[in-house]
Design a protein around this motif. Structure first.
Motif, PDB file in Angstrom:
ATOM      1  N   THR A 408      85.997  74.356  15.217  1.00 20.87           N
ATOM      2  CA  THR A 408      87.043  75.211  15.777  1.00 20.87           C
ATOM      3  C   THR A 408      86.533  76.647  15.771  1.00 20.87           C
ATOM      4  OG1 THR A 408      87.912  75.590  13.594  1.00 20.87           O
ATOM      5  CG2 THR A 408      88.827  73.731  14.785  1.00 20.87           C
ATOM      6  N   THR A 409      87.259  77.515  16.485  1.00 21.93           N
ATOM      7  CA  THR A 409      86.835  78.917  16.503  1.00 21.93           C
ATOM      8  C   THR A 409      86.813  79.487  15.092  1.00 21.93           C
ATOM      9  OG1 THR A 409      87.861  79.109  18.656  1.00 21.93           O
ATOM     10  CG2 THR A 409      87.283  81.150  17.550  1.00 21.93           C
ATOM     11  N   ALA A 410      87.824  79.145  14.306  1.00 19.40           N
ATOM     12  CA  ALA A 410      87.881  79.646  12.938  1.00 19.40           C
ATOM     13  C   ALA A 410      86.630  79.225  12.170  1.00 19.40           C
ATOM     14  CB  ALA A 410      89.134  79.137  12.238  1.00 19.40           C
ATOM     15  N   MET A 411      86.238  77.955  12.332  1.00 14.51           N
ATOM     16  CA  MET A 411      85.051  77.448  11.648  1.00 14.51           C
ATOM     17  C   MET A 411      83.798  78.148  12.154  1.00 14.51           C
ATOM     18  SD  MET A 411      83.647  75.485   9.495  1.00 14.51           S
ATOM     19  CE  MET A 411      82.461  74.205   9.079  1.00 14.51           C
ATOM     20  N   LEU A 412      83.729  78.388  13.472  1.00 11.08           N
ATOM     21  CA  LEU A 412      82.549  79.061  14.017  1.00 11.08           C
ATOM     22  C   LEU A 412      82.371  80.434  13.380  1.00 11.08           C
ATOM     23  CD1 LEU A 412      82.902  78.133  17.788  1.00 11.08           C
ATOM     24  CD2 LEU A 412      81.191  77.290  16.177  1.00 11.08           C
ATOM     25  N   PHE A 413      83.476  81.145  13.241  1.00 13.49           N
ATOM     26  CA  PHE A 413      83.362  82.463  12.623  1.00 13.49           C
ATOM     27  C   PHE A 413      82.959  82.351  11.152  1.00 13.49           C
ATOM     28  CE2 PHE A 413      85.482  84.337  16.319  1.00 13.49           C
ATOM     29  CZ  PHE A 413      84.728  85.482  16.440  1.00 13.49           C
ATOM     30  N   ALA A 414      83.424  81.304  10.469  1.00 11.08           N
ATOM     31  CA  ALA A 414      83.028  81.129   9.071  1.00 11.08           C
ATOM     32  C   ALA A 414      81.528  80.831   8.987  1.00 11.08           C
ATOM     33  CB  ALA A 414      83.842  80.007   8.435  1.00 11.08           C
ATOM     34  N   LEU A 415      81.030  80.004   9.918  1.00 12.45           N
ATOM     35  CA  LEU A 415      79.592  79.719   9.953  1.00 12.45           C
ATOM     36  C   LEU A 415      78.808  80.983  10.299  1.00 12.45           C
ATOM     37  CD1 LEU A 415      79.828  76.332  11.869  1.00 12.45           C
ATOM     38  CD2 LEU A 415      79.171  76.613   9.474  1.00 12.45           C
ATOM     39  N   LEU A 452      75.811  94.894   8.629  1.00 13.36           N
ATOM     40  CA  LEU A 452      75.790  93.432   8.699  1.00 13.36           C
ATOM     41  C   LEU A 452      76.576  92.831   7.544  1.00 13.36           C
ATOM     42  CD1 LEU A 452      72.125  92.705   9.810  1.00 13.36           C
ATOM     43  CD2 LEU A 452      74.202  92.049  11.021  1.00 13.36           C
ATOM     44  N   VAL A 453      76.275  93.296   6.312  1.00 13.91           N
ATOM     45  CA  VAL A 453      76.780  92.555   5.164  1.00 13.91           C
ATOM     46  C   VAL A 453      78.239  92.874   4.883  1.00 13.91           C
ATOM     47  CG1 VAL A 453      76.207  94.098   3.243  1.00 13.91           C
ATOM     48  CG2 VAL A 453      75.983  91.644   2.967  1.00 13.91           C
ATOM     49  N   MET A 454      78.642  94.125   5.085  1.00 10.53           N
ATOM     50  CA  MET A 454      80.065  94.376   4.835  1.00 10.53           C
ATOM     51  C   MET A 454      80.847  94.707   6.092  1.00 10.53           C
ATOM     52  SD  MET A 454      80.452  97.979   2.882  1.00 10.53           S
ATOM     53  CE  MET A 454      82.048  98.628   3.188  1.00 10.53           C
ATOM     54  N   GLY A 455      80.161  95.140   7.129  1.00 14.39           N
ATOM     55  CA  GLY A 455      80.860  95.412   8.379  1.00 14.39           C
ATOM     56  C   GLY A 455      81.076  94.128   9.158  1.00 14.39           C
ATOM     57  N   MET A 456      79.990  93.607   9.713  1.00 11.83           N
ATOM     58  CA  MET A 456      80.138  92.430  10.581  1.00 11.83           C
ATOM     59  C   MET A 456      80.581  91.202   9.794  1.00 11.83           C
ATOM     60  SD  MET A 456      79.891  93.684  13.381  1.00 11.83           S
ATOM     61  CE  MET A 456      80.428  92.190  14.191  1.00 11.83           C
ATOM     62  N   ALA A 457      79.972  90.954   8.619  1.00 10.04           N
ATOM     63  CA  ALA A 457      80.349  89.755   7.869  1.00 10.04           C
ATOM     64  C   ALA A 457      81.830  89.802   7.523  1.00 10.04           C
ATOM     65  CB  ALA A 457      79.494  89.636   6.609  1.00 10.04           C
ATOM     66  N   ALA A 458      82.302  90.967   7.068  1.00  2.69           N
ATOM     67  CA  ALA A 458      83.728  91.056   6.741  1.00  2.69           C
ATOM     68  C   ALA A 458      84.582  90.903   7.995  1.00  2.69           C
ATOM     69  CB  ALA A 458      84.013  92.390   6.049  1.00  2.69           C
ATOM     70  N   MET A 459      84.103  91.440   9.114  1.00  5.43           N
ATOM     71  CA  MET A 459      84.854  91.258  10.364  1.00  5.43           C
ATOM     72  C   MET A 459      84.899  89.775  10.735  1.00  5.43           C
ATOM     73  SD  MET A 459      86.014  94.146  11.247  1.00  5.43           S
ATOM     74  CE  MET A 459      86.734  93.792  12.821  1.00  5.43           C
ATOM     75  N   PHE A 460      83.786  89.086  10.526  1.00  5.84           N
ATOM     76  CA  PHE A 460      83.781  87.648  10.814  1.00  5.84           C
ATOM     77  C   PHE A 460      84.809  86.952   9.930  1.00  5.84           C
ATOM     78  CE2 PHE A 460      80.146  86.030  13.520  1.00  5.84           C
ATOM     79  CZ  PHE A 460      79.955  87.240  14.153  1.00  5.84           C
ATOM     80  N   GLY A 461      84.899  87.386   8.654  1.00  3.02           N
ATOM     81  CA  GLY A 461      85.912  86.824   7.767  1.00  3.02           C
ATOM     82  C   GLY A 461      87.311  87.079   8.308  1.00  3.02           C
ATOM     83  N   ILE A 462      87.531  88.298   8.826  1.00  2.00           N
ATOM     84  CA  ILE A 462      88.856  88.636   9.375  1.00  2.00           C
ATOM     85  C   ILE A 462      89.142  87.781  10.606  1.00  2.00           C
ATOM     86  CG2 ILE A 462      90.208  90.454  10.473  1.00  2.00           C
ATOM     87  CD1 ILE A 462      88.633  92.467   8.725  1.00  2.00           C
ATOM     88  N   PHE A 463      88.127  87.635  11.464  1.00  2.00           N
ATOM     89  CA  PHE A 463      88.328  86.821  12.666  1.00  2.00           C
ATOM     90  C   PHE A 463      88.623  85.371  12.299  1.00  2.00           C
ATOM     91  CE2 PHE A 463      85.653  90.050  15.110  1.00  2.00           C
ATOM     92  CZ  PHE A 463      86.763  90.565  15.755  1.00  2.00           C
ATOM     93  N   SER A 464      87.820  84.812  11.377  1.00  2.00           N
ATOM     94  CA  SER A 464      88.054  83.394  11.078  1.00  2.00           C
ATOM     95  C   SER A 464      89.411  83.231  10.417  1.00  2.00           C
ATOM     96  CB  SER A 464      86.910  82.810  10.237  1.00  2.00           C
ATOM     97  OG  SER A 464      86.791  83.483   9.027  1.00  2.00           O
ATOM     98  N   GLY A 465      89.797  84.195   9.575  1.00  2.00           N
ATOM     99  CA  GLY A 465      91.129  84.138   8.993  1.00  2.00           C
ATOM    100  C   GLY A 465      92.208  84.185  10.066  1.00  2.00           C
ATOM    101  N   THR A 466      91.985  85.039  11.078  1.00  2.00           N
ATOM    102  CA  THR A 466      92.991  85.175  12.129  1.00  2.00           C
ATOM    103  C   THR A 466      93.145  83.869  12.912  1.00  2.00           C
ATOM    104  OG1 THR A 466      92.391  87.498  12.336  1.00  2.00           O
ATOM    105  CG2 THR A 466      93.668  86.525  14.133  1.00  2.00           C
ATOM    106  N   TYR A 467      92.004  83.326  13.357  1.00  2.00           N
ATOM    107  CA  TYR A 467      92.097  82.080  14.146  1.00  2.00           C
ATOM    108  C   TYR A 467      92.685  80.950  13.301  1.00  2.00           C
ATOM    109  CZ  TYR A 467      89.422  84.100  18.008  1.00  2.00           C
ATOM    110  OH  TYR A 467      89.029  84.865  19.072  1.00  2.00           O
ATOM    111  N   PHE A 468      92.398  80.983  11.987  1.00  2.00           N
ATOM    112  CA  PHE A 468      92.842  79.899  11.112  1.00  2.00           C
ATOM    113  C   PHE A 468      94.326  80.011  10.783  1.00  2.00           C
ATOM    114  CE2 PHE A 468      93.197  78.097   6.733  1.00  2.00           C
ATOM    115  CZ  PHE A 468      92.826  76.798   7.021  1.00  2.00           C
TER     116      PHE A 468
END
Lengths: 624, 263, 271
Positions: A408-415, A452-468
């Motif tokens: 799912t999109t949420a999973m993709l962002f987590a990956l 990367l580590v706190m900007g994008m990775a944290a954003m990816f966490g926010i995105f996956s949380g949102t889709y989930f």
């Protein structure tokens, strides 16, 4: 009363500790009867604006962060365009600031204002706000089986303080001299002497300090609320070691916030006193700025601010990333249809990161003039904090290994989080070694690392949380096709924007430059332009997300009760008994009809026995 | 989607490895005795992190991209032995890297400048560097804050009329140094925090007001380089720089004499 | 959105408009904040009354020469190699600091002569013609300039490098603004009389010029001849001050008679 019986039944077991719940179950019942009804009677303002309902407050935080993220992204566009084409007049920019961009040509001070506001917005109002206060408020009580947060009024106060703080920060665009130009780190004496050190250092810098101080207070209140809720309001049977890893992340993050924002608040007060009350915490004597002698200061040390700031600043990095790590752990297990690999290790890694996070601030100061012996001590402590992160990564891969992945999109962002976290996190090892940091400090290497580590990775966490959690928060599903396009563009964009910055940094490209005028930076300009184009694309891709979010709010498919077939309590049937019988990641349990067992599903006799056997088995594996 | 993502991850990994391997963008050539240590520490760390990077990305890509199996996954809640082993290996490797960097760090900071080092004062301000050589007497004349005046060129606040030790001091806007001879810089700032960074020298040090911070190095190659500021110091931060001229001993003496004549 | 200096009136307009748009309390508070900020800076000089009519038959003239007695100080060579653009603008010719310059004929340039006292009772309308301050070869041209209160100052840059103009003042609001190559001119006015203010470029710290703002048109800056003339001064007794950057100031009481020229020479010595 049901809860009490459950407790009684479970305290018999020798492996499960259920100590405080029996006392408090009646409180929970009382609290729930209070909080369910009264909200209905209230008017629009009390219900949706000055609300004490954690669900509403969580969404308020989320949309505040979304707004801040959009503004900050827009500012980064302006900065990137200016960096790549410094002589290009940006149409319409002079309307935004007549003196900051006369005829659309950005001045260096305006660039630094944008840089300061971009960093401050992203770090405080996006990365601290969305994953912790946003998702935390919406989901922590639900995951713990609590009806509400411990202090609803404090919660409301906390949000409105954050809101005011954001307003104060953005108001600095309206004042003479514009926003502060000292970056989000606000090192004195640049930030301590008023407008003599530069435009934006007058009222703009004062507003920045006031804004951050307000934000500190809001965060302290929020942290108190999270800690109390986690410790006191858990459902019967929800032991600490049965909490979802998201709840663990919010809990540890709240402790970090409590300890670190208190220090930043103190530092902000001291800095303000230096500015307006003639104190000298950070200002030494004998300064001459712009040919003017600075009188009335003596004995202060700029290094004191650096120590105080980074004592906050480094835990802040983990405040931004821990919730995203929690979301990732949570989602990888759910969408790999497998228990979290090494749940206990994940919990202890989270705690270790939280604890060690307070011992490593000195690695921001290797070249600061701090004692070089202490620098080396900080270096060793810093690499130790890489161990829990390495354990987490190992366990994420372990969770995925042999999983039945549902992409799912949420999973993709987590990956994507795992990939980006590795790409950004490993560069931290370079920066932890003092002699290597000497070469890379304050270059784009560092910019790449933390983006990367706190900007994008944290954003990816926010995105996956949102889709989930979108179906949980708004009752509808987000569009998966749009989501997947958004993901792949964001993933590729993140790599294209930030990986090249490592090379810029290695070539000696200094960060926080309004333009690149040095001859040795000219060969790097094509790479700078590539990054700008990629950043424009990465930003544009986010409008897919915005569209998807708002379109799905009204037109999304209606969500079922538990659309992801997840196990944790936020997906439990509303009104169902909030008693907990098992750990949070019971996927692929043998002998069950479905491949998951919810935390609150009572055990039937035989299956319970089987499950205990499985538990024992698992414990044997892990203890062996 | 799984295949696409796995492919993207592998592509990103390969591209990164190739760019590092081919050194498409790389450090400027090292020109100091301490730089070899810095470069060596970097290379070692690059190997270790590079292996971890490639391994993690490929395992991740494999998990995502492989053909999905039917049925349920195995109920596996962890493997303490593997986790502990990995933590120990990772911890030992990382701590080993940090300890390994001790030698270079010690050469930079724990060991002082040798007595034959050329001593030079560096004064930073918004947004320029000024350099002072003590002259034949080897003594820096006293600085008088009230006399500091950029418009008249008295950057160090010297009063040669009253202070005999100031008379032979040489003030320049270029840092000229001899090659293959230790140089000790005494870094001072007049207003805000600045920094002294020469990528080729592998030296970076903040210049903090209220402190005199000594650094030392030995340049090994003649040429013209650039000193840049790396600590955000105000609107002209990006343009704050000064030329660094590394010369042979003879040329350095000539150059210094020429500067002295201009005072 | 922000405005510097004289634009404070414009900043004040921002506040109330913002309140109307949103109607929220907090925005009101912020607007108040912004308003306070603009009020805290000195208010623009408002003409108390209409310009005083001056009868041309009653005016006289003050002129004189500024001499220097003693050994001229050594002027430092300015090292511009920090910014190669500046150095190349001078094609390798050494540039000396402007402060402390003495003319070959023993007179002083860059002396600001004005009526320090005696003209307060007259009101003069500020000319709309701007005074030009150019940045040329990373030096300010002119080095010393006079301007009337309310008269626009036009700052231009002829250099292909970035400059910032940082005004250091006590009576007037300070400002600090960058000017990129090719950027439009910057216009500033001074709302109060002040002798002397200085403007500096932090990116080229040797760049400094002096700005004297006075409430009447009776001021002059000496040049290569060391002479000055204040014309059209109404008859009366005034304190004439001669200001220098390096040698201090001197003053003289001078009485102006209708249609007569009064001499007022000054002789400076090394400090």
């Amino acid at each position: 009363m049901a809860a009490r019986q459950v407790t009684a039944r479970w305290t018999g077991g020798n492996r499960t500790r259920l100590a405080p719940q029996s006392v408090r179950s009646s409180d929970v019942a009382k609290a729930s009867s209070e909080s369910v009804a009264p909200q209905v009677a209230r008017g629009f303002w009390r219900k949706y604006v000055f609300s004490t309902d954690h669900q509403i407050i969580g969404r308020q935080y989320y949309f505040l962060a979304l707004f801040a993220a959009l503004v900050a992204m827009f500012l980064s566009w302006l900065m990137r365009v200016h960096l790549a084409w410094p002589r290009l007049a940006i149409p319409g920019l002079s309307a935004l600031s007549a003196s900051g961009a006369p005829a659309g040509l950005m001045t260096p001070e305006y660039y630094l204002s944008l840089l300061t506001v971009h960093g401050t917005l992203m770090i405080f109002f996006v990365l601290t706000t969305a994953p912790q206060a946003g998702f935390g408020n919406c989901l922590l009580p639900a995951q713990l089986g609590a009806e509400r947060m411990a202090f609803p009024r404090l919660n409301m106060l906390s949000f409105w303080l954050t809101f005011t703080s954001l307003g104060v920060l953005l108001a600095s665009f309206l004042v003479r001299g514009g926003p502060a130009i000292s970056g989000w780190t606000a090192y004195p004496p640049l930030s301590a002497l008023g407008s003599i050190t530069g435009p934006g250092e007058g009222l703009g810098q004062s507003l920045w300090i006031i804004s951050i101080a307000l934000f500190c207070v809001a965060s302290l209140l929020g942290a108190l609320n999270f800690i109390t809720t986690t410790l006191d309001l858990r459902a019967p049977g929800m032991t600490l070691m049965r909490m979802p890893l998201t709840a663990w992340a919010w809990f540890v993050t709240a402790i970090l916030m409590l300890l670190s924002f208190a220090v930043l608040l103190a530092a902000c007060v001291l800095l303000m006193l230096d500015r307006v009350a003639g104190t000298s915490f950070f200002v030494p004597s004998g300064l001459i700025v712009s040919g003017q002698m600075i009188h009335g200061h003596a004995g202060g040390s700029p290094l004191l601010w650096e120590h105080l700031f980074w004592f906050f600043g480094h835990p802040e990095v983990y405040i931004a990333i821990l919730p995203a790590m929690g979301v990732t752990s949570h989602l990888l297990s759910c969408f790999a249809r497998k228990p979290v690999f090494g749940y206990r290790a994940m919990v202890w890694a989270t705690i270790a990161i939280g604890f060690l996070g307070f011992l490593v601030w000195g690695h921001h100061m290797f070249v600061s003039g701090m004692n070089p012996y202490s620098a080396f001590a900080f270096a060793v402590l810093t690499v130790i904090i890489a161990v829990p992160s390495a354990v987490k990564t190992f366990n994420w891969l372990g969770t995925l290994w042999g999983g039945r992945l549902r992409l799912t999109t949420a999973m993709l962002f987590a990956l994507g989080f795992v990939s980006i976290f590795v790409s950004g996190g490993l560069s931290g090892i370079f920066l932890a070694e003092p002699p290597v940091d000497v070469q890379l400090h304050a270059t784009y290497f560092v910019v790449a690392h933390f983006h990367l580590v706190m900007g994008m990775a944290a954003m990816f966490g926010i995105f996956s949380g949102t889709y989930f959690w979108f179906p949980k928060m708004f009752g509808r599903m987000m569009n998966e096709t749009l989501g997947k396009i958004h993901f792949i563009l964001t993933f590729v964009g993140a790599y294209c924007v930030f990986m090249p910055m490592y090379f810029l940094g290695m070539a000696g490209n200094v960060r926080r430059y309004a333009q690149f005028v040095d001859p040795y930076l000219q060969p790097l300009m094509p790479l700078q332009r590539f990054i700008t184009v990629a950043a424009l694309g990465l930003g544009a891709a986010q409008f897919l997300f915005i569209f998807n979010l708002f379109w799905s709010l009204f037109g999304g498919k209606k969500a079922g009760e538990n659309p992801w077939q997840a196990t944790t309590l936020e997906w439990a049937t509303p009104g169902a008994a909030r008693a907990v019988y098992r750990g949070p990641y019971e996927y692929a349990v043998a002998g069950q009809e479905q491949d998951f067992v919810m935390q609150n599903a009572p055990d039937a006799g035989p299956s319970r026995a089987r499950k205990e056997a499985a538990d024992d088995n698992a414990d044997q594996i892990s203890n062996a | 989607m799984g295949k696409l993502l796995a492919f993207t991850m592998v592509a990103a990994t390969v591209a990164t490895v190739v760019l590092f391997w081919r050194r498409v963008w790389w450090f400027p050539p090292n020109i100091s005795t301490v730089g070899a240590g810095v470069d060596g520490d970097f290379r070692l760390t690059l190997w270790v992190t590079g292996i971890l990077f490639v391994a993690a990305q490929l395992i991740l890509a494999y998990c995502i991209g492989r053909r999905p199996k039917a049925g349920r996954a195995r109920y596996l809640t962890g493997n303490l032995r593997m986790e502990v082993a990995w933590a120990v290996v990772a911890g030992a490797t990382f701590i080993g890297l940090a300890l390994h960097s001790y030698r270079t760090w010690a050469r930079m900071y724990f060991i002082g400048a040798p007595p034959n080092a050329v001593k030079i004062q560096v004064e930073a301000e918004q947004f320029a560097y000024w350099f002072r050589y003590p002259g034949p007497d080897g003594v820096f004349g006293p600085m008088h804050l009230r006399l500091i005046n950029d418009a008249t060129g008295n950057y160090f606040g010297l009063d040669p009329a009253r202070d005999p030790t100031s008379r032979d001091d040489i003030v320049t806007a270029t840092l000229g140094i001899p090659v293959d001879r230790p140089v000790e810089l005494l870094l001072m700032s007049r207003d805000v925090i600045h920094s002294f960074y020469v990528p080729e020298l592998r030296i970076q040090q903040d210049i903090v007001p209220g402190m005199v911070i000594p650094i030392h190095f030995t340049a090994t190659r003649t040429g013209n380089y650039e000193i840049v500021c790396t600590q955000l110091c105000g609107l002209g931060h990006y343009a704050m720089r000064a030329p660094l001229k590394v010369m042979t001993e003879a040329k350095f003496k000539q150059w210094l004499a020429r500067q002295a004549a201009e005072q | 959105m922000e405005r510097y200096g004289h634009g404070s009136g414009k900043v004040r307009r921002h506040g109330p408009r913002a309140v109307q748009r949103s109607g929220r309390l907090w925005l009101g508070a912020l607007a108040a904040c912004a308003m306070l900020s603009s009020c805290s800076q000195p208010r623009p000089h408002v003409m108390a009354s209409k310009p005083t009519p001056i009868n041309p038959a009653t005016v006289g003239e003050i002129d004189g020469t500024i001499y220097f007695k003693g050994t001229p100080p050594r002027r430092q060579v300015i090292h511009m190699n920090e910014d190669p653009v500046c150095a190349s603008e001078h094609r390798g010719r050494p540039v000396h600091a402007e402060d402390g310059k003495v003319n070959p004929n023993g007179t002083l340039p860059n002396v600001f002569v004005y009526l320090r006292a005696g003209a307060e009772k007259y009101v003069f309308a500020p000319p709309s013609r701007p005074v030009l301050l150019a940045q040329k070869g990373c030096m300010y041209v002119p080095h010393v300039l006079g301007i009337q209160v309310g008269q626009p100052l036009e700052i231009i840059s002829e250099d292909p490098t970035m400059h910032n103009v940082h005004l250091i003042a006590k009576n007037n609001p300070e400002w600090n603004v960058s000017q990129a190559p090719g950027a439009p001119p910057i216009f500033k006015t001074f709302s109060r009389p002040e002798v002397m203010m200085s403007a500096e470029c932090n990116q080229h710290p040797w760049m400094r010029c002096y700005i004297g703002a006075v409430a009447n048109p009776f001021y002059a800056v000496t040049g290569s001849s060391g002479e000055y003339a204040l014309r059209g001064v109404p008859a009366g007794t005034y304190t004439v001050e001669a200001w220098t950057a390096t040698f201090g100031t001197m003053e003289k009481s001078v009485t102006v008679r209708p249609k007569k020229t009064t001499q007022a020479n000054f002789t400076f010595q090394p400090m």
